[in-house]
Design a protein around this motif. Structure first.
Motif, PDB file in Angstrom:
ATOM      1  N   LEU A  99       0.853  -1.183   0.000  1.00 36.07           N
ATOM      2  CA  LEU A  99       0.000   0.000   0.000  1.00 36.07           C
ATOM      3  C   LEU A  99       0.885   1.228   0.000  1.00 36.07           C
ATOM      4  O   LEU A  99       2.060   1.161   0.358  1.00 36.07           O
ATOM      5  CB  LEU A  99      -0.976  -0.007   1.174  1.00 36.07           C
ATOM      6  N   ALA A 100       0.321   2.335  -0.427  1.00 29.88           N
ATOM      7  CA  ALA A 100       1.049   3.599  -0.454  1.00 29.88           C
ATOM      8  C   ALA A 100       0.273   4.620   0.367  1.00 29.88           C
ATOM      9  O   ALA A 100      -0.949   4.735   0.246  1.00 29.88           O
ATOM     10  CB  ALA A 100       1.226   4.097  -1.876  1.00 29.88           C
ATOM     11  N   LEU A 101       0.999   5.325   1.221  1.00 26.39           N
ATOM     12  CA  LEU A 101       0.430   6.375   2.063  1.00 26.39           C
ATOM     13  C   LEU A 101       1.121   7.695   1.769  1.00 26.39           C
ATOM     14  O   LEU A 101       2.320   7.718   1.486  1.00 26.39           O
ATOM     15  CB  LEU A 101       0.668   6.079   3.549  1.00 26.39           C
ATOM     16  N   GLU A 102       0.370   8.768   1.884  1.00 23.57           N
ATOM     17  CA  GLU A 102       0.987  10.093   1.894  1.00 23.57           C
ATOM     18  C   GLU A 102       0.994  10.534   3.349  1.00 23.57           C
ATOM     19  O   GLU A 102      -0.060  10.729   3.950  1.00 23.57           O
ATOM     20  CB  GLU A 102       0.201  11.087   1.047  1.00 23.57           C
ATOM     21  N   VAL A 103       2.190  10.644   3.909  1.00 19.83           N
ATOM     22  CA  VAL A 103       2.336  11.023   5.317  1.00 19.83           C
ATOM     23  C   VAL A 103       3.032  12.373   5.407  1.00 19.83           C
ATOM     24  O   VAL A 103       3.716  12.793   4.473  1.00 19.83           O
ATOM     25  CB  VAL A 103       3.121   9.953   6.116  1.00 19.83           C
ATOM     26  N   THR A 104       2.855  13.038   6.528  1.00 25.29           N
ATOM     27  CA  THR A 104       3.517  14.316   6.758  1.00 25.29           C
ATOM     28  C   THR A 104       4.579  14.117   7.830  1.00 25.29           C
ATOM     29  O   THR A 104       4.275  13.703   8.956  1.00 25.29           O
ATOM     30  CB  THR A 104       2.506  15.390   7.208  1.00 25.29           C
ATOM     31  N   PHE A 105       5.834  14.340   7.469  1.00 30.80           N
ATOM     32  CA  PHE A 105       6.939  14.320   8.415  1.00 30.80           C
ATOM     33  C   PHE A 105       7.370  15.763   8.607  1.00 30.80           C
ATOM     34  O   PHE A 105       7.774  16.418   7.652  1.00 30.80           O
ATOM     35  CB  PHE A 105       8.115  13.484   7.894  1.00 30.80           C
ATOM     36  N   LYS A 106       7.231  16.230   9.828  1.00 33.62           N
ATOM     37  CA  LYS A 106       7.453  17.630  10.161  1.00 33.62           C
ATOM     38  C   LYS A 106       6.501  18.463   9.307  1.00 33.62           C
ATOM     39  O   LYS A 106       5.317  18.408   9.508  1.00 33.62           O
ATOM     40  CB  LYS A 106       8.913  17.996  10.037  1.00 33.62           C
ATOM     41  N   THR A 107       6.954  19.181   8.318  1.00 32.08           N
ATOM     42  CA  THR A 107       6.028  19.971   7.491  1.00 32.08           C
ATOM     43  C   THR A 107       6.021  19.509   6.041  1.00 32.08           C
ATOM     44  O   THR A 107       5.405  20.147   5.197  1.00 32.08           O
ATOM     45  CB  THR A 107       6.419  21.473   7.529  1.00 32.08           C
ATOM     46  N   ARG A 108       6.684  18.389   5.753  1.00 33.01           N
ATOM     47  CA  ARG A 108       6.789  17.918   4.370  1.00 33.01           C
ATOM     48  C   ARG A 108       5.962  16.665   4.152  1.00 33.01           C
ATOM     49  O   ARG A 108       5.954  15.757   4.975  1.00 33.01           O
ATOM     50  CB  ARG A 108       8.254  17.641   4.046  1.00 33.01           C
ATOM     51  N   LYS A 109       5.289  16.631   3.033  1.00 35.48           N
ATOM     52  CA  LYS A 109       4.527  15.439   2.659  1.00 35.48           C
ATOM     53  C   LYS A 109       5.461  14.470   1.947  1.00 35.48           C
ATOM     54  O   LYS A 109       6.317  14.878   1.166  1.00 35.48           O
ATOM     55  CB  LYS A 109       3.351  15.802   1.768  1.00 35.48           C
ATOM     56  N   LYS A 110       5.265  13.177   2.254  1.00 31.57           N
ATOM     57  CA  LYS A 110       6.139  12.159   1.702  1.00 31.57           C
ATOM     58  C   LYS A 110       5.314  10.910   1.395  1.00 31.57           C
ATOM     59  O   LYS A 110       4.421  10.549   2.156  1.00 31.57           O
ATOM     60  CB  LYS A 110       7.225  11.833   2.737  1.00 31.57           C
TER      61      LYS A 110
END
Length: 155
Positions: A126-137
């Motif tokens: 599966l693929a997730l769009e996560v936010t690390f600090k202020t950046r989406k990854k």
């Protein structure tokens, strides 16, 4: 035990179909000295207590007629909840675009817990769009590394 679950599914399915509801999950478990038969139902707009009551009444009547369970038990019919687990392909596919929480058996990019928008799902990953600090990854998680996955409520 699987015979009981198969029978309950056969009994509850027509009830749910008549009410335009979906069977999400079932469990038949012993907790302490008590047995519980739990039936989790849902629909796109969510279920209310009245619908749970109707299903419980009708299913209870059918179970009383057949009497497939040899001991006393408690029947519980409820919604799976806002943060319900994602257990199969259908659950994941319906959750694309929604916020989910995934915990893995081993670290991926140094992390074992991820929360973000489910972008895609296949039997392999599966693929997730996560936010690390202020950046989406974008994070790709192999399906065999998923320990638990569930919907996640955001405020």
């Amino acid at each position: 035990m699987s015979k009981i679950m198969t029978l309950v599914e056969e009994l509850v399915t027509p009830i749910l179909d008549d009410l335009s509801l979906e069977l999400i999950d079932m469990e038949y478990v012993k907790e302490g000295s008590n047995w519980f038969l739990r039936v989790f139902i849902d629909k796109d707009t969510g279920v209310d207590i009245e619908e749970c009551g109707i299903v419980s009444e009708q299913l209870s009547e059918k179970l009383d007629e057949i009497d497939p369970i040899p001991h006393n038990y408690f029947l519980e019919v409820s919604s799976p909840g806002a943060e319900r687990q994602l257990k199969n392909e259908k659950d994941f596919m319906k959750s694309i675009g929604k916020n989910v929480y995934v915990k893995t058996y081993e670290p991926i990019d140094g992390e074992k817990a991820f929360e973000g928008t489910l972008l895609s799902y296949s039997s392999e990953q599966l693929a997730l769009e996560v936010t690390f600090k202020t950046r989406k990854k974008k994070v790709e998680i192999p399906a065999d590394k998923i320990a638990i996955a569930r919907l996640a409520v955001t405020f």
